[in-house]
Design a protein around this motif. Structure first.
Motif, PDB file in Angstrom:
ATOM      1  N   UNK A 235     -15.034   6.206  24.049  1.00 32.10           N
ATOM      2  CA  UNK A 235     -16.046   5.995  23.010  1.00 32.10           C
ATOM      3  C   UNK A 235     -17.334   6.687  23.416  1.00 32.10           C
ATOM      4  N   UNK A 236     -17.899   7.435  22.479  1.00 31.94           N
ATOM      5  CA  UNK A 236     -19.205   8.056  22.705  1.00 31.94           C
ATOM      6  C   UNK A 236     -20.192   7.511  21.685  1.00 31.94           C
ATOM      7  N   UNK A 237     -21.340   7.049  22.181  1.00 34.42           N
ATOM      8  CA  UNK A 237     -22.429   6.653  21.294  1.00 34.42           C
ATOM      9  C   UNK A 237     -23.372   7.833  21.186  1.00 34.42           C
ATOM     10  N   UNK A 238     -23.303   8.545  20.063  1.00 35.27           N
ATOM     11  CA  UNK A 238     -24.140   9.714  19.835  1.00 35.27           C
ATOM     12  C   UNK A 238     -23.402  11.022  19.986  1.00 35.27           C
TER      13      UNK A 238
ATOM     14  N   UNK B 275     -35.667   4.722  20.229  1.00 36.03           N
ATOM     15  CA  UNK B 275     -34.794   3.967  19.319  1.00 36.03           C
ATOM     16  C   UNK B 275     -34.376   2.658  19.984  1.00 36.03           C
ATOM     17  N   UNK B 276     -35.287   1.696  20.062  1.00 34.78           N
ATOM     18  CA  UNK B 276     -35.006   0.443  20.763  1.00 34.78           C
ATOM     19  C   UNK B 276     -33.834  -0.343  20.181  1.00 34.78           C
ATOM     20  N   UNK B 277     -33.531  -0.132  18.902  1.00 32.61           N
ATOM     21  CA  UNK B 277     -32.430  -0.876  18.281  1.00 32.61           C
ATOM     22  C   UNK B 277     -31.084  -0.514  18.880  1.00 32.61           C
ATOM     23  N   UNK B 278     -31.017   0.617  19.591  1.00 29.00           N
ATOM     24  CA  UNK B 278     -29.754   1.037  20.202  1.00 29.00           C
ATOM     25  C   UNK B 278     -29.617   0.569  21.652  1.00 29.00           C
ATOM     26  N   UNK B 279     -30.596  -0.209  22.120  1.00 32.34           N
ATOM     27  CA  UNK B 279     -30.578  -0.690  23.500  1.00 32.34           C
ATOM     28  C   UNK B 279     -30.856  -2.188  23.503  1.00 32.34           C
TER      29      UNK B 279
ATOM     30  N   UNK C  62     -22.620   6.406  26.940  1.00 33.72           N
ATOM     31  CA  UNK C  62     -23.738   5.837  26.177  1.00 33.72           C
ATOM     32  C   UNK C  62     -24.887   6.841  26.182  1.00 33.72           C
ATOM     33  N   UNK C  63     -24.969   7.632  25.102  1.00 34.47           N
ATOM     34  CA  UNK C  63     -25.871   8.781  25.045  1.00 34.47           C
ATOM     35  C   UNK C  63     -26.810   8.692  23.853  1.00 34.47           C
ATOM     36  N   UNK C  64     -27.301   7.493  23.583  1.00 33.98           N
ATOM     37  CA  UNK C  64     -28.264   7.305  22.501  1.00 33.98           C
ATOM     38  C   UNK C  64     -29.638   7.822  22.916  1.00 33.98           C
ATOM     39  N   UNK C  65     -30.527   8.002  21.942  1.00 30.75           N
ATOM     40  CA  UNK C  65     -31.898   8.363  22.269  1.00 30.75           C
ATOM     41  C   UNK C  65     -32.524   7.273  23.134  1.00 30.75           C
TER      42      UNK C  65
END
Length: 221
Positions: free
Chosen positions: A54-57, A162-166, A154-157
């Motif tokens: 799974x890749x986030x982003x 983007x605090x909602x992704x953490x 886990x490669x989100x901004x």
């Protein structure tokens, strides 16, 4: 979101997002960062021959492309699910220089990563199957994968962008969605992120980072 293509210090491209004042990759080197954080610390830490990933982003497709090239050499098989809310345009993807730098003969496969339809499994090679889901990864309640994951990129901004992704909820959900022994890696080594991963149930270690970054995190279930 508007994107601007820039060249990082290792000669590979990244995207800059003026709206967030954020780059998709390290400006010290996009390819070397992805290799270090996601392949060497993540994919290569999984001993399975068939990997559900799974890749986030999805972003520029660099992580997916590096993974495809890697398993073509190792003989492993990967089912690669990537969640991306704001897909990069095909026009931008045609300008990225990753295949030129890594293996010009694989340019067609890199472009297939971007041209293949969203929401369906696509066999890019016999050993690499991709499914891109256009969705907001900050809400995984409706995300129902076919099988638990062995590796998570886990490669989100960044959290400040983007605090909602953490959040604790996301890492709790990822723990539930992963197999025993699953490996999660991220470029972000902030203490708050490490503590959330630990609270979710992962065993977390700090690892040396790529050029320009002191540490990264690897979490194992």
């Amino acid at each position: 979101m508007q994107h601007i293509i820039e060249i990082t210090e290792d000669g590979s491209h990244t995207l800059y997002v003026p709206e967030l004042d954020e780059h998709y990759h390290s400006t010290h080197g996009a390819i070397q960062e992805s290799l270090h954080v996601y392949l060497e610390a993540g994919l290569h830490h999984c001993g399975k021959s068939e990997i559900n990933l799974l890749e986030i982003g999805f972003g520029t497709g660099l992580n997916a492309f590096l993974t495809l090239l890697d398993i073509e050499k190792s003989g492993k098989r990967v089912k690669y699910t990537s969640l991306e809310r704001y897909p990069v345009s095909f026009v931008d993807a045609q300008m990225f220089n990753y295949a030129k730098l890594l293996d010009p003969a694989q340019e067609e496969k890199f472009m297939r990563l971007h041209s293949c339809p969203w929401g369906d499994w696509v066999g890019i090679t016999p050993n690499f199957h991709l499914k891109k889901d256009q969705m907001d990864a900050s809400n995984l309640d409706d995300f129902q994968p076919e099988a638990p994951f062995d590796v998570i990129y886990y490669d989100a901004f960044a959290p400040e962008k983007q605090p909602a992704l953490w959040t604790q909820e996301i890492f709790n959900q990822l723990y539930t969605l992963s197999n025993q022994g699953a490996v999660l890696t991220t470029y972000c080594a902030k203490g708050a992120v490490r503590r959330m991963l630990q609270s979710a149930g992962f065993q977390v270690e700090r690892l040396p980072g790529p050029p320009g970054k002191r540490e990264i995190l690897r979490a194992v279930k």
